[in-house]
Each structure stands twice: as structure tokens, then as C-alpha cells.
Write a protein that holds these residues in place. Structure first.
Motif, PDB file in Angstrom:
ATOM      1  N   CYS A 134       0.830  -1.213   0.000  1.00 45.93           N
ATOM      2  CA  CYS A 134       0.000   0.000   0.000  1.00 45.93           C
ATOM      3  C   CYS A 134       0.864   1.262   0.000  1.00 45.93           C
ATOM      4  O   CYS A 134       0.568   2.224  -0.717  1.00 45.93           O
ATOM      5  CB  CYS A 134      -0.918   0.005   1.228  1.00 45.93           C
ATOM      6  N   ALA A 135       1.929   1.267   0.802  1.00 46.21           N
ATOM      7  CA  ALA A 135       2.814   2.433   0.860  1.00 46.21           C
ATOM      8  C   ALA A 135       3.472   2.687  -0.497  1.00 46.21           C
ATOM      9  O   ALA A 135       3.612   3.844  -0.928  1.00 46.21           O
ATOM     10  CB  ALA A 135       3.875   2.226   1.941  1.00 46.21           C
ATOM     11  N   TYR A 136       3.875   1.610  -1.167  1.00 50.70           N
ATOM     12  CA  TYR A 136       4.497   1.747  -2.483  1.00 50.70           C
ATOM     13  C   TYR A 136       3.528   2.345  -3.492  1.00 50.70           C
ATOM     14  O   TYR A 136       3.888   3.224  -4.284  1.00 50.70           O
ATOM     15  CB  TYR A 136       4.978   0.374  -2.954  1.00 50.70           C
ATOM     16  N   ILE A 137       2.277   1.888  -3.451  1.00 48.06           N
ATOM     17  CA  ILE A 137       1.261   2.388  -4.389  1.00 48.06           C
ATOM     18  C   ILE A 137       0.909   3.844  -4.086  1.00 48.06           C
ATOM     19  O   ILE A 137       0.855   4.686  -4.988  1.00 48.06           O
ATOM     20  CB  ILE A 137       0.002   1.506  -4.336  1.00 48.06           C
ATOM     21  N   VAL A 138       0.679   4.151  -2.818  1.00 50.90           N
ATOM     22  CA  VAL A 138       0.294   5.508  -2.422  1.00 50.90           C
ATOM     23  C   VAL A 138       1.400   6.506  -2.745  1.00 50.90           C
ATOM     24  O   VAL A 138       1.128   7.641  -3.158  1.00 50.90           O
ATOM     25  CB  VAL A 138      -0.059   5.550  -0.923  1.00 50.90           C
ATOM     26  N   SER A 139       2.653   6.092  -2.577  1.00 55.95           N
ATOM     27  CA  SER A 139       3.771   6.993  -2.886  1.00 55.95           C
ATOM     28  C   SER A 139       3.836   7.343  -4.368  1.00 55.95           C
ATOM     29  O   SER A 139       4.474   8.332  -4.749  1.00 55.95           O
ATOM     30  CB  SER A 139       5.092   6.358  -2.445  1.00 55.95           C
ATOM     31  N   GLY A 140       3.174   6.560  -5.209  1.00 52.91           N
ATOM     32  CA  GLY A 140       3.143   6.855  -6.645  1.00 52.91           C
ATOM     33  C   GLY A 140       2.170   7.960  -7.018  1.00 52.91           C
ATOM     34  O   GLY A 140       2.141   8.404  -8.170  1.00 52.91           O
ATOM     35  N   GLY A 141       1.331   8.392  -6.075  1.00 50.94           N
ATOM     36  CA  GLY A 141       0.403   9.485  -6.339  1.00 50.94           C
ATOM     37  C   GLY A 141      -1.011   9.013  -6.600  1.00 50.94           C
ATOM     38  O   GLY A 141      -1.297   7.805  -6.660  1.00 50.94           O
ATOM     39  N   PHE A 142      -1.901   9.981  -6.761  1.00 49.13           N
ATOM     40  CA  PHE A 142      -3.325   9.665  -6.883  1.00 49.13           C
ATOM     41  C   PHE A 142      -3.645   8.898  -8.157  1.00 49.13           C
ATOM     42  O   PHE A 142      -4.516   8.036  -8.170  1.00 49.13           O
ATOM     43  CB  PHE A 142      -4.141  10.965  -6.844  1.00 49.13           C
ATOM     44  N   ARG A 143      -2.947   9.192  -9.237  1.00 43.65           N
ATOM     45  CA  ARG A 143      -3.210   8.489 -10.490  1.00 43.65           C
ATOM     46  C   ARG A 143      -2.856   7.002 -10.365  1.00 43.65           C
ATOM     47  O   ARG A 143      -3.552   6.143 -10.920  1.00 43.65           O
ATOM     48  CB  ARG A 143      -2.429   9.135 -11.633  1.00 43.65           C
ATOM     49  N   THR A 144      -1.800   6.697  -9.639  1.00 46.98           N
ATOM     50  CA  THR A 144      -1.429   5.299  -9.407  1.00 46.98           C
ATOM     51  C   THR A 144      -2.483   4.596  -8.551  1.00 46.98           C
ATOM     52  O   THR A 144      -2.878   3.455  -8.833  1.00 46.98           O
ATOM     53  CB  THR A 144      -0.065   5.217  -8.705  1.00 46.98           C
ATOM     54  N   LEU A 289      -5.672   5.674   2.665  1.00 52.82           N
ATOM     55  CA  LEU A 289      -4.359   6.171   3.079  1.00 52.82           C
ATOM     56  C   LEU A 289      -3.967   7.422   2.306  1.00 52.82           C
ATOM     57  O   LEU A 289      -3.493   8.405   2.883  1.00 52.82           O
ATOM     58  CB  LEU A 289      -3.298   5.086   2.901  1.00 52.82           C
ATOM     59  N   TRP A 290      -4.162   7.401   0.983  1.00 51.97           N
ATOM     60  CA  TRP A 290      -3.816   8.579   0.199  1.00 51.97           C
ATOM     61  C   TRP A 290      -4.634   9.783   0.641  1.00 51.97           C
ATOM     62  O   TRP A 290      -4.111  10.900   0.763  1.00 51.97           O
ATOM     63  CB  TRP A 290      -4.038   8.324  -1.297  1.00 51.97           C
ATOM     64  N   SER A 291      -5.911   9.584   0.892  1.00 49.24           N
ATOM     65  CA  SER A 291      -6.811  10.686   1.265  1.00 49.24           C
ATOM     66  C   SER A 291      -6.393  11.334   2.578  1.00 49.24           C
ATOM     67  O   SER A 291      -6.303  12.569   2.672  1.00 49.24           O
ATOM     68  CB  SER A 291      -8.250  10.180   1.363  1.00 49.24           C
ATOM     69  N   ILE A 292      -6.132  10.516   3.595  1.00 45.03           N
ATOM     70  CA  ILE A 292      -5.797  11.087   4.897  1.00 45.03           C
ATOM     71  C   ILE A 292      -4.389  11.678   4.905  1.00 45.03           C
ATOM     72  O   ILE A 292      -4.127  12.679   5.579  1.00 45.03           O
ATOM     73  CB  ILE A 292      -5.973  10.052   6.024  1.00 45.03           C
ATOM     74  N   VAL A 293      -3.482  11.079   4.162  1.00 44.68           N
ATOM     75  CA  VAL A 293      -2.121  11.635   4.053  1.00 44.68           C
ATOM     76  C   VAL A 293      -2.169  12.984   3.353  1.00 44.68           C
ATOM     77  O   VAL A 293      -1.511  13.948   3.770  1.00 44.68           O
ATOM     78  CB  VAL A 293      -1.202  10.644   3.307  1.00 44.68           C
ATOM     79  N   HIS A 294      -2.957  13.072   2.282  1.00 45.86           N
ATOM     80  CA  HIS A 294      -3.102  14.351   1.569  1.00 45.86           C
ATOM     81  C   HIS A 294      -3.721  15.411   2.473  1.00 45.86           C
ATOM     82  O   HIS A 294      -3.295  16.575   2.450  1.00 45.86           O
ATOM     83  CB  HIS A 294      -3.973  14.144   0.328  1.00 45.86           C
ATOM     84  N   ARG A 305       5.201  12.120   2.107  1.00 47.78           N
ATOM     85  CA  ARG A 305       5.926  10.873   2.375  1.00 47.78           C
ATOM     86  C   ARG A 305       6.110  10.650   3.877  1.00 47.78           C
ATOM     87  O   ARG A 305       6.025   9.515   4.369  1.00 47.78           O
ATOM     88  CB  ARG A 305       7.282  10.895   1.676  1.00 47.78           C
ATOM     89  N   LEU A 306       6.369  11.750   4.616  1.00 51.58           N
ATOM     90  CA  LEU A 306       6.525  11.638   6.068  1.00 51.58           C
ATOM     91  C   LEU A 306       5.235  11.168   6.707  1.00 51.58           C
ATOM     92  O   LEU A 306       5.239  10.240   7.535  1.00 51.58           O
ATOM     93  CB  LEU A 306       6.926  12.999   6.648  1.00 51.58           C
ATOM     94  N   TRP A 307       4.103  11.773   6.315  1.00 52.65           N
ATOM     95  CA  TRP A 307       2.807  11.376   6.864  1.00 52.65           C
ATOM     96  C   TRP A 307       2.433   9.955   6.448  1.00 52.65           C
ATOM     97  O   TRP A 307       1.782   9.227   7.209  1.00 52.65           O
ATOM     98  CB  TRP A 307       1.715  12.349   6.411  1.00 52.65           C
ATOM     99  N   LEU A 308       2.867   9.543   5.267  1.00 50.09           N
ATOM    100  CA  LEU A 308       2.569   8.188   4.807  1.00 50.09           C
ATOM    101  C   LEU A 308       3.219   7.154   5.713  1.00 50.09           C
ATOM    102  O   LEU A 308       2.555   6.195   6.161  1.00 50.09           O
ATOM    103  CB  LEU A 308       3.049   8.008   3.365  1.00 50.09           C
ATOM    104  N   TRP A 309       4.491   7.330   6.017  1.00 51.27           N
ATOM    105  CA  TRP A 309       5.190   6.339   6.836  1.00 51.27           C
ATOM    106  C   TRP A 309       4.757   6.400   8.292  1.00 51.27           C
ATOM    107  O   TRP A 309       4.727   5.360   8.984  1.00 51.27           O
ATOM    108  CB  TRP A 309       6.701   6.511   6.704  1.00 51.27           C
ATOM    109  N   ILE A 310       4.383   7.589   8.766  1.00 50.42           N
ATOM    110  CA  ILE A 310       3.809   7.687  10.110  1.00 50.42           C
ATOM    111  C   ILE A 310       2.496   6.908  10.169  1.00 50.42           C
ATOM    112  O   ILE A 310       2.235   6.157  11.120  1.00 50.42           O
ATOM    113  CB  ILE A 310       3.584   9.166  10.496  1.00 50.42           C
ATOM    114  N   SER A 311       1.692   7.061   9.140  1.00 55.06           N
ATOM    115  CA  SER A 311       0.393   6.379   9.083  1.00 55.06           C
ATOM    116  C   SER A 311       0.563   4.869   9.010  1.00 55.06           C
ATOM    117  O   SER A 311      -0.152   4.116   9.693  1.00 55.06           O
ATOM    118  CB  SER A 311      -0.411   6.876   7.869  1.00 55.06           C
ATOM    119  N   VAL A 312       1.491   4.412   8.180  1.00 58.40           N
ATOM    120  CA  VAL A 312       1.759   2.975   8.053  1.00 58.40           C
ATOM    121  C   VAL A 312       2.200   2.392   9.395  1.00 58.40           C
ATOM    122  O   VAL A 312       1.756   1.306   9.807  1.00 58.40           O
ATOM    123  CB  VAL A 312       2.836   2.736   6.971  1.00 58.40           C
TER     124      VAL A 312
END
Length: 366
Positions: A134-144, A289-294, A305-312
């Protein structure tokens, strides 16, 4: 907040169909029948249809609210009408709520993997695998994330064809007598049904990344209709195969339905079901995950990216803390209550209040 999203970062309106349906279809589809039948019994399909219609109304309300905001999302809406701190509070609520939803999805799926296929597999290994994907996909952005949601809807949809096999053993008299329950019974089933429709509310955060939101609204409604149709088909087949007494003692009815399938080249078709469901829960987790990180990036100004890894990390901790089935049920209950209160109480009140404010301002300008 309120910054216009570049067109290169947006996706076509029709993809909102897959985002809405993908955010609503998670691991709950494997076990929702037992809870839904707790009130109206064999008539619970009526409650399911009514909740589906209710979500069409709520979806219209969401689009109407976001049309009042220059930024196009609920954070901008709160900032413009109630101030900065209101936007911070709603972002914080979405963040905590989103983390709980993702944790429930991963913990529930991990439990299925352990019980059904790998009983000796540690939960942290399954959790880490899902979260890293999930982290790998979310880091690719909303289009991914949108692309994964597209395949996460299309590929598992073929499993609906497998419901043909249980129909060979259907007992249609299980639906008799029809429509013989009180209003309270239908409402109880509707309350349990509401949980499986949750997820569409995250459109309040990612709608600015959809081109032509007004044109996209019909595709969002199609996503709700798709969700209703899939759940209705699964529920009807389940009621036709199980009697209510047996259903109350079945934890994952959808998996049991898949277990009766025998093909000449595949003996355990239920394994296909379980592993394919990985493709179902990953888009759900990624969208949230993308929504709340954004949202947290907008509020804090810190890198996504910081919020993504904190969330994970937080989700991983929640999953490990909630190990027992009882604690998982409590976590599901808290998450369902939070989502239901937001979408049934806060959202309509917000809609009414902002409509009053806008009407008052229009009256003053005359």
C-alpha cells in the motif's frame, strides 16, 4: 488549502466509479450477511436496498457541499465558512477514522489468511506485506492509486460468476414468509448494512483530483449502484443457500459458498477467493491512506511521504494491539459508529447549516 490541482495530476471523471466502488468493497463482503440478517432475517435485502438509496442522497449532498467550496474539498469548505481550526479538526477526525478503517481491513484479512490458509503465519508478516504494498502504491500518487482501484474492481468482479454454483443447491423457500417483519427489524438490519457502504465519504477529500466534478457525479452514483448490486447478489445467493439458523453460526459465508466449487483442474477454489481478495482490500486501503495523508499534508505543510510512513507505522501498531477476535469486533464497532455518525448526523447538519448561511448572505446582498 484551496490551491487548484494541476490537470496533469487529475483523472478522468468515469474513474470515480471505480474509486467509489473500490472504497466500499473490502473484506466486509466476506462476512456481512450474518450481521445484516440479525434484524429483518430473510427480508434483510430490503434494508440493503434502502441503505443503497440513502447513500445516493448522501452522495448528492456531498457534491452539493463541495460545490460551495473554492478548494473543492471538505477542508477548504470548513476553512472558508468556519475558520482554520475547523479545517484542522475535520482533518484530524478523518485521519484517525481513516487509520481505524485501514487497520480493520488489514486485521480482518490477516485473520482469514491465518484461519483459512497459513495458520502458523505470524500476523505481523501479513500486516507488513500489505502495508508495504500500500505504501508503495500511495507513494506513486493519486493516479497510481486510481489505476490500482480500476483493476481492484474489474478483476474480482469475475468472481461473481462463481455464485452460479451455490445456486444449484438453492432453497428459495428460505425467503418465505416475505416482508413479515416490523419496522424496527428493518432498521436494525439497515444499521448493520450501513457499515459495508462506508468509504464513499473519502470523496470529500480527493474530489479536487477528479476532472469536471459536475460531470463526474453520475459516475459516483454508478459506483454506489454497482456496490448495491454486488452486495444484493451475494446476499440473495447466501440466503438461498443457508437457512438463518446455520447462517448465524457461519463467520465467512461468502468463503463457504466458494468452498463448494469443484473444478477438474482446481480442487480448492476457496483459495483463489482468499488470494484474489488481496486485490480487493489493497485499493480500499490505498484510497483511504492517500486521502488522509493528503489531508494532513494540507494542514501541516509537512511532506506527504513523512505522513505516509507515520500512518503505516500507526496502522501496524493498531493491528498488533488488536489481536483477539473480541478486540477486533470492538474496533469494528467503534469504526462503524464513527463513520455512521459522520455520514448520518454531521454531514446532513453541515449541509443544512451552510445552506442557511448561503441563503442569509444572498438575502443581505439583495
Amino acid at each position: 488549502m484551496g490551491v487548484k490541482v494541476k490537470e496533469s495530476l487529475q483523472v478522468s471523471p468515469y474513474l470515480l466509479w471505480f474509486l467509489v466502488h473500490g472504497s466500499q468493497t473490502g473484506v466486509g463482503m466476506l462476512s456481512f450477511q450474518r450481521k445484516v440478517a440479525g434484524g429483518a432475517g430473510q427480508d434483510a435485502w430490503v434494508s440493503l436496498l434502502l441503505v443503497g438509496l440513502l447513500f445516493h442522497l448522501l452522495l448528492w449532498m456531498m457534491f452539493k457541499l463541495l460545490s460551495y467550496s473554492e478548494g473543492g474539498d471538505i477542508l477548504s469548505l470548513h476553512r472558508e465558512y468556519f475558520g482554520k481550526w475547523a479545517a484542522v479538526m475535520i482533518a484530524g477526525w478523518f485521519y484517525v477514522y481513516g487509520l481505524l478503517v485501514v487497520a480493520v481491513q488489514i486485521k480482518s484479512y490477516g485473520e482469514i489468511i491465518q484461519v483459512w490458509i497459513f495458520p502458523d503465519q505470524p500476523l505481523w508478516v501479513i500486516t507488513a506485506l500489505i502495508l508495504l504494498v500500500c505504501a508503495y502504491i500511495v507513494s506513486g500518487g493519486f493516479r497510481t492509486v486510481t489505476g490500482i482501484s480500476f483493476f481492484g474492481v474489474i478483476i474480482p468482479s469475475f468472481l461473481v460468476l462463481s455464485l452460479y454454483f451455490p445456486l444449484k443447491y438453492a432453497h428459495w423457500n428460505n425467503f418465505l414468509p416475505m416482508l413479515n417483519h416490523d419496522t424496527g427489524d428493518y432498521l436494525l438490519s439497515a444499521r448493520h448494512t450501513l457499515y459495508i457502504y462506508l468509504g464513499a465519504e473519502f470523496i470529500l477529500l480527493y474530489l479536487p483530483f477528479i476532472k469536471n466534478p459536475k460531470q463526474a457525479q453520475k459516475w459516483a452514483h454508478l459506483g454506489i449502484a454497482h456496490t448495491t448490486f454486488i452486495y444484493l447478489i451475494v446476499l440473495v445467493v447466501t440466503f438461498a443457500y443457508f437457512n438463518l439458523q446455520l447462517l448465524q453460526h457461519t463467520v465467512w459465508p461468502t468463503l463457504i459458498l466458494s468452498k463448494i466449487i469443484r473444478l477438474f483442474f482446481l480442487y480448492r477454489f476457496d483459495y483463489v477467493y482468499v488470494f484474489t481478495w488481496f486485490i480487493v482490500i489493497v485499493p480500499t486501503c490505498c484510497i483511504i491512506l492517500w486521502s488522509i495523508v493528503h489531508a494532513m499534508k494540507q494542514i501541516s505543510g509537512r511532506p506527504a511521504r513523512l505522513w505516509l510512513w507515520i500512518s503505516v507505522l500507526i496502522v501496524g501498531v493498531i493491528v498488533q494491539l488488536e489481536r483477539s477476535p473480541v478486540s477486533l469486533q470492538k474496533l469494528e464497532a467503534v469504526t462503524a459508529a464513527a463513520g455512521s455518525l459522520f455520514i448520518l448526523c454531521y454531514l446532513p447538519l453541515l449541509f443544512v447549516w451552510i445552506s442557511i448561511i448561503r441563503a442569509y448572505k444572498r438575502r443581505l446582498t439583495k
